[in-house]
Write a protein that holds these residues in place. Structure first.
Motif, PDB file in Angstrom:
ATOM      1  N   TYR A   3      22.282   5.998   8.648  1.00  0.00           N
ATOM      2  CA  TYR A   3      22.534   5.002   7.612  1.00  0.00           C
ATOM      3  C   TYR A   3      22.241   5.575   6.224  1.00  0.00           C
ATOM      4  CZ  TYR A   3      22.109   0.655   4.946  1.00  0.00           C
ATOM      5  OH  TYR A   3      22.251  -0.327   3.998  1.00  0.00           O
ATOM      6  N   ALA A  32      24.970   7.889   5.131  1.00  0.00           N
ATOM      7  CA  ALA A  32      26.158   7.113   4.748  1.00  0.00           C
ATOM      8  C   ALA A  32      25.968   6.465   3.382  1.00  0.00           C
ATOM      9  CB  ALA A  32      26.442   6.057   5.809  1.00  0.00           C
ATOM     10  N   ARG A  33      24.793   5.896   3.165  1.00  0.00           N
ATOM     11  CA  ARG A  33      24.507   5.230   1.896  1.00  0.00           C
ATOM     12  C   ARG A  33      24.533   6.217   0.736  1.00  0.00           C
ATOM     13  NH1 ARG A  33      18.786   2.491   2.078  1.00  0.00           N
ATOM     14  NH2 ARG A  33      18.240   4.681   2.486  1.00  0.00           N
ATOM     15  N   ASP A  39      31.246   5.102   5.196  1.00  0.00           N
ATOM     16  CA  ASP A  39      30.974   4.247   6.336  1.00  0.00           C
ATOM     17  C   ASP A  39      30.165   5.053   7.350  1.00  0.00           C
ATOM     18  OD1 ASP A  39      31.554   3.042   9.102  1.00  0.00           O
ATOM     19  OD2 ASP A  39      32.481   1.564   7.780  1.00  0.00           O
ATOM     20  N   ARG A  68      30.211   5.032  10.400  1.00  0.00           N
ATOM     21  CA  ARG A  68      31.054   5.493  11.513  1.00  0.00           C
ATOM     22  C   ARG A  68      31.631   6.871  11.213  1.00  0.00           C
ATOM     23  NH1 ARG A  68      31.502   0.335  10.407  1.00  0.00           N
ATOM     24  NH2 ARG A  68      31.226  -1.243  12.050  1.00  0.00           N
ATOM     25  N   ASP A  69      32.031   7.078   9.984  1.00  0.00           N
ATOM     26  CA  ASP A  69      32.552   8.384   9.592  1.00  0.00           C
ATOM     27  C   ASP A  69      31.461   9.438   9.606  1.00  0.00           C
ATOM     28  OD1 ASP A  69      35.173   7.405   9.213  1.00  0.00           O
ATOM     29  OD2 ASP A  69      34.655   6.697   7.200  1.00  0.00           O
ATOM     30  N   LYS A  93      21.731  -3.960  12.566  1.00  0.00           N
ATOM     31  CA  LYS A  93      22.333  -2.724  12.069  1.00  0.00           C
ATOM     32  C   LYS A  93      21.953  -1.548  12.964  1.00  0.00           C
ATOM     33  CE  LYS A  93      24.590  -2.205   9.036  1.00  0.00           C
ATOM     34  NZ  LYS A  93      26.069  -2.107   8.933  1.00  0.00           N
ATOM     35  N   GLU A 135      28.034   2.348  18.131  1.00  0.00           N
ATOM     36  CA  GLU A 135      29.108   3.210  17.651  1.00  0.00           C
ATOM     37  C   GLU A 135      28.874   4.654  18.090  1.00  0.00           C
ATOM     38  OE1 GLU A 135      32.048   2.429  16.144  1.00  0.00           O
ATOM     39  OE2 GLU A 135      31.426   0.377  16.601  1.00  0.00           O
TER      40      GLU A 135
END
Length: 359
Positions: A147, A150-151, A156, A158-159, A197, A204
């Motif tokens: 996370y 990604a942030r 995302d 997922r990517d 989350k 995922e």
């Protein structure tokens, strides 16, 4: 005839029957947790034998905690800013090199949340190790780290998972779970990802073919009901995805952190009951129940093998997080000592890889 906890023998027999059938409901589990511990222990040991026999597994691995600098402020953490270090890629590779020389098949990589650390930084760690050691399994980066990447990278998550898998990530630790009950998380780690989350990222990862462990950190301010709700959530996820390799119990370490000043003190019986109820509740859903020798201590970890546990995790070689919060058993347990510990418990040692294939 009634037990000390008020249940009649036929009611206990009914609970045990439900447990074997996998039909325990939340109130059943709480009731079973509170019966005479010997009844729970015998049930857990019988289930362990039914599922995995008398084998106890372990992996030769090395922990690499690449930084203790972190933008988060979890109340249970004694690791954050303990030394204020960041390992260079060369230093990470040197630790991986030493691990391979000592027979490791896995490196487990986690660290604090560095400000500005994005996907490319996480990928560089993975690709650098994979380039030098193609066959070494990389078990790395909790859902919180995914996370954070990604942030920071404005992507995302997922990517991020897809890119890490493409880079060579083999599996993920299911840490940052602590207790998957938001009323507890709001007190012990208010700035971490929510329970939902955490679950979303884990699911995922499983969908993209990245297996993970599952964990619980217990023995602080949570209730028995919170613990049961956490394990039930893990059970539900596993039924959906099948992506968990094991369930790891992490007793809270209370030294040098704010949470330790208000936490309820654990007992040895409580530790063994937690391992036993985990085996019972996860029967035929997650086969491998792991005790943390570095947190429990060697004697209690050995004892847990009689109460449903069939895995002792890894040799570690280095362990900074538990050590900073009070672990006194060292950072390394050799394969020889691991096997002696298992044999003295009357079990059969088996060396495995990260995904539980025997080696």
């Amino acid at each position: 005839m009634q037990t000390k906890m008020g249940l009649k023998k036929n009611e206990i027999d009914e609970l045990i029957d439900k447990a074997w059938k996998g039909n325990l409901e939340r109130n059943n589990v709480i009731a079973l947790y509170n019966v005479n511990p010997i009844i729970l222990f015998q049930l857990a040991d019988s289930m362990r034998k039914k599922v995995v026999g008398d084998y106890v597994t372990y992996v030769i691995n090395r922990n690499i905690n690449f930084t203790d600098i972190c933008i988060d402020d979890c109340a249970f953490c004694s690791f954050r800013y303990n030394e204020g270090y960041i390992l260079s890629i060369e230093e990470i590779l040197a630790k991986a090199d030493e691990a391979v020389e000592r027979g490791a098949t896995e490196v487990c990589i986690q660290g604090g949340l560095l400000e500005g650390m994005g996907l490319e930084d996480y990928k560089l760690i993975v690709t650098s190790i994979k380039d030098r050691f193609p066959s070494l399994h990389i078990h790395a980066f909790s859902p919180m780290e995914v996370y954070h990447a990604a942030r920071t990278s404005e992507m995302d998550f997922r990517d991020v998972l897809k890119e890490l898998k493409k880079a060579g990530l083999g599996s993920m630790p299911g840490t940052a779970a602590e207790i998957l009950v938001d009323s507890v998380r709001s007190k012990i780690c208010p700035h971490k990802i929510s329970s939902d989350k955490w679950e979303e990222i884990i699911k995922e990862a499983h969908r993209y073919g990245i297996p993970t462990t599952s964990t619980i950190m217990y023995g602080h301010i949570e209730s028995i009901e919170d613990r049961i709700d956490h394990i039930l959530r893990i059970k539900r996820i596993q039924k959906e995805t099948g992506g968990f390799t094991e369930f790891v119990l992490l007793p809270f370490m209370s030294k040098n952190n704010a949470l330790g000043r208000i936490a309820d003190k654990r007992s040895g019986i409580d530790d063994m009951k937690m391992h036993a109820i985990s085996r019972v509740l996860l029967y035929n859903v997650i086969n491998n129940i792991q005790a943390s020798w570095v947190k429990l201590g060697l004697d209690m970890a050995q004892l847990s093998l009689l109460f449903g546990v069939n895995d002792l995790g890894g040799t570690l070689m280095e362990e900074k997080i538990s050590k900073s919060s009070g672990s006194e058993v060292g950072e390394y347990l050799s394969p020889e000592d691991m096997e002696k510990l298992i044999l003295k418990a009357g079990r059969i040692p088996r060396r495995r890889d990260t995904l539980y294939f025997m080696v």
